[in-house]
Motif scaffolding. Structure first.
Motif, mmCIF file in Angstrom:
data_model
loop_
_atom_site.group_PDB
_atom_site.id
_atom_site.type_symbol
_atom_site.label_atom_id
_atom_site.label_comp_id
_atom_site.label_asym_id
_atom_site.label_seq_id
_atom_site.Cartn_x
_atom_site.Cartn_y
_atom_site.Cartn_z
ATOM 1 N N ASN A 63 5.126 -23.309 -53.098
ATOM 2 C CA ASN A 63 5.886 -24.559 -52.611
ATOM 3 C C ASN A 63 5.677 -24.859 -51.604
ATOM 4 O O ASN A 63 5.021 -24.588 -50.391
ATOM 5 N N GLU A 64 5.944 -26.354 -51.200
ATOM 6 C CA GLU A 64 6.071 -26.930 -50.438
ATOM 7 C C GLU A 64 6.602 -26.320 -48.856
ATOM 8 O O GLU A 64 6.841 -26.504 -47.420
ATOM 9 N N TYR A 65 7.802 -25.308 -49.740
ATOM 10 C CA TYR A 65 8.505 -24.331 -47.909
ATOM 11 C C TYR A 65 7.295 -22.999 -47.535
ATOM 12 O O TYR A 65 6.421 -23.431 -46.140
ATOM 13 N N TRP A 66 6.413 -22.454 -48.514
ATOM 14 C CA TRP A 66 5.459 -21.655 -48.570
ATOM 15 C C TRP A 66 4.311 -21.940 -47.786
ATOM 16 O O TRP A 66 3.361 -21.426 -46.865
ATOM 17 N N ASN A 67 3.561 -23.674 -47.841
ATOM 18 C CA ASN A 67 2.760 -24.151 -48.236
ATOM 19 C C ASN A 67 2.320 -25.030 -46.516
ATOM 20 O O ASN A 67 1.254 -25.195 -46.953
ATOM 21 N N ASN A 68 3.809 -24.618 -45.546
ATOM 22 C CA ASN A 68 3.473 -25.432 -44.406
ATOM 23 C C ASN A 68 3.915 -24.985 -43.459
ATOM 24 O O ASN A 68 4.627 -23.870 -43.799
ATOM 25 N N GLY A 69 3.455 -24.989 -41.996
ATOM 26 C CA GLY A 69 3.852 -24.423 -41.227
ATOM 27 C C GLY A 69 3.157 -25.140 -39.408
ATOM 28 O O GLY A 69 2.765 -26.136 -40.003
ATOM 29 N N LEU A 70 3.601 -25.060 -38.999
ATOM 30 C CA LEU A 70 3.427 -25.511 -37.526
ATOM 31 C C LEU A 70 2.958 -24.688 -36.460
ATOM 32 O O LEU A 70 3.615 -23.530 -36.674
ATOM 33 N N ILE A 71 2.060 -24.920 -35.854
ATOM 34 C CA ILE A 71 1.052 -24.566 -34.686
ATOM 35 C C ILE A 71 2.061 -24.862 -33.402
ATOM 36 O O ILE A 71 2.421 -25.713 -33.434
ATOM 37 N N VAL A 72 2.370 -24.007 -32.705
ATOM 38 C CA VAL A 72 2.853 -23.559 -31.222
ATOM 39 C C VAL A 72 2.752 -23.911 -30.131
ATOM 40 O O VAL A 72 1.821 -22.924 -30.151
ATOM 41 N N VAL A 73 2.526 -24.871 -28.883
ATOM 42 C CA VAL A 73 1.254 -25.228 -28.483
ATOM 43 C C VAL A 73 1.842 -24.998 -27.111
ATOM 44 O O VAL A 73 3.183 -26.019 -27.008
ATOM 45 N N ILE A 74 2.293 -24.157 -26.335
ATOM 46 C CA ILE A 74 3.115 -24.508 -25.133
ATOM 47 C C ILE A 74 2.235 -24.606 -23.739
ATOM 48 O O ILE A 74 1.895 -23.790 -23.572
ATOM 49 N N ASP A 75 2.416 -25.301 -22.606
ATOM 50 C CA ASP A 75 1.609 -25.872 -21.997
ATOM 51 C C ASP A 75 2.442 -25.467 -20.472
ATOM 52 O O ASP A 75 3.519 -25.208 -20.064
ATOM 53 N N LEU A 76 1.836 -23.751 -19.869
ATOM 54 C CA LEU A 76 2.916 -23.151 -18.865
ATOM 55 C C LEU A 76 2.901 -23.957 -17.840
ATOM 56 O O LEU A 76 3.294 -23.615 -16.705
ATOM 57 N N ASP A 77 1.766 -24.540 -17.953
ATOM 58 C CA ASP A 77 1.514 -25.590 -15.956
ATOM 59 C C ASP A 77 2.629 -26.898 -16.269
ATOM 60 O O ASP A 77 3.010 -27.609 -14.632
ATOM 61 N N ASN A 78 2.848 -27.220 -17.299
ATOM 62 C CA ASN A 78 4.057 -28.903 -17.470
ATOM 63 C C ASN A 78 5.411 -27.574 -17.506
ATOM 64 O O ASN A 78 5.809 -27.134 -18.226
ATOM 65 N N ASP A 79 6.636 -28.957 -17.130
ATOM 66 C CA ASP A 79 8.127 -29.025 -18.026
ATOM 67 C C ASP A 79 7.847 -28.285 -18.976
ATOM 68 O O ASP A 79 6.978 -29.051 -19.791
ATOM 69 N N LYS A 83 6.001 -29.564 -22.441
ATOM 70 C CA LYS A 83 4.778 -28.646 -22.640
ATOM 71 C C LYS A 83 4.949 -27.877 -24.040
ATOM 72 O O LYS A 83 3.767 -26.845 -24.302
ATOM 73 N N ILE A 84 5.933 -28.297 -24.555
ATOM 74 C CA ILE A 84 5.675 -28.032 -25.923
ATOM 75 C C ILE A 84 5.374 -28.329 -27.197
ATOM 76 O O ILE A 84 5.588 -30.040 -26.991
ATOM 77 N N LYS A 85 4.249 -28.557 -27.413
ATOM 78 C CA LYS A 85 3.371 -29.827 -28.700
ATOM 79 C C LYS A 85 3.248 -28.997 -30.960
ATOM 80 O O LYS A 85 3.417 -27.580 -30.485
ATOM 81 N N LEU A 86 3.718 -29.769 -31.110
ATOM 82 C CA LEU A 86 3.701 -28.851 -32.426
ATOM 83 C C LEU A 86 3.000 -29.411 -32.997
ATOM 84 O O LEU A 86 3.068 -30.607 -33.065
ATOM 85 N N ILE A 87 2.169 -28.470 -33.881
ATOM 86 C CA ILE A 87 0.468 -28.747 -34.970
ATOM 87 C C ILE A 87 0.940 -28.950 -36.326
ATOM 88 O O ILE A 87 1.214 -27.934 -36.440
ATOM 89 N N PRO A 88 1.515 -29.595 -37.011
ATOM 90 C CA PRO A 88 1.691 -29.215 -38.498
ATOM 91 C C PRO A 88 0.129 -28.430 -39.158
ATOM 92 O O PRO A 88 -1.115 -29.166 -38.867
ATOM 93 N N ILE A 89 0.323 -27.726 -39.862
ATOM 94 C CA ILE A 89 -0.418 -27.364 -40.685
ATOM 95 C C ILE A 89 0.287 -27.433 -41.938
ATOM 96 O O ILE A 89 1.278 -26.922 -42.593
#
Length: 204
Positions: A63-79, A83-89
């Motif tokens: 279902n739509e709950y279990w078939n979607n997710g977010l990859i969380v990218v954290i850039d430690l060099d920025n404030d 530095k938080i970027k979300l990539i849907p999958i």
């Protein structure tokens, strides 16, 4: 943080308090995983809290709950704000891929809409109360034990509009149950009793 109700997209009031306590102790970011759904996020005291990352790959449901997710990218060099970027999958069969632009926009738009209510404590409480009301029949029925699986119980429960559990729980029994859950000593005893019984069953 391993917390959050499965397929509920908002934090419970207690989950929000716990995650904010983690920030109070010094965390720059808190990512919750347990809800199996993309939830919402907030900045609290300049730290980032994500309530529900969704799934990477999980085949238990489709279902739509279990078939979607977010990859969380954290850039430690920025404030933190940059530095938080979300990539849907999305999951297709047993494959993970990036969604098309329409699906990506829909996922992020829903995420942003849900996130807007997190600074409104009354809204968080009302959403949680609405959700718990919607599943209370399921919860109380599950407390009856294996009887709920019997044919005659299912038939009677249907006649009683799925509220047969009300015959088992009056005010005094609900107060007792509430006390058992709220009180640490009682909760510990119940947990141990359940563990002991499971050990016996596993030995048979």
């Amino acid at each position: 943080y391993h917390g959050g109700r499965e397929m509920y997209r908002y934090p419970s009031p207690e989950l929000q308090r716990n995650c904010r306590r983690i920030v109070d102790k010094g965390a720059d970011a808190v990512i919750c995983q347990h809800s199996h759904s993309i939830g919402c996020a907030e900045y609290y005291k300049d730290s980032y809290i994500l309530y529900g990352q969704g799934n990477f790959i999980f085949d238990a449901n489709d279902n739509e709950y279990w078939n979607n997710g977010l990859i969380v990218v954290i850039d430690l060099d920025n404030d933190l704000n940059s530095k938080i970027k979300l990539i849907p999958i999305v999951k297709h069969s047993n494959t993970i891929c990036l969604p098309d632009e329409e699906t990506r926009t829909k996922i992020l738009y829903g995420f942003q809409q849900r996130s807007e209510i997190l600074n409104d404590p009354e809204k968080i409480i009302s959403e949680y109360q609405k959700y718990t009301t919607s599943i209370q029949d399921e919860i109380f029925t599950s407390l009856i034990g294996k009887m709920r699986k019997r044919f005659y119980f299912k038939a009677l429960n249907k006649i009683f509009r799925h509220k047969l559990w009300k015959l088992f729980f009056d005010k005094s029994s609900l107060l007792y149950l509430q006390n058992c859950i709220n009180c640490e000593a009682h909760r510990e005893i119940i947990t141990e009793c359940i563990k002991n019984q499971l050990d016996i069953i596993n030995e048979i």
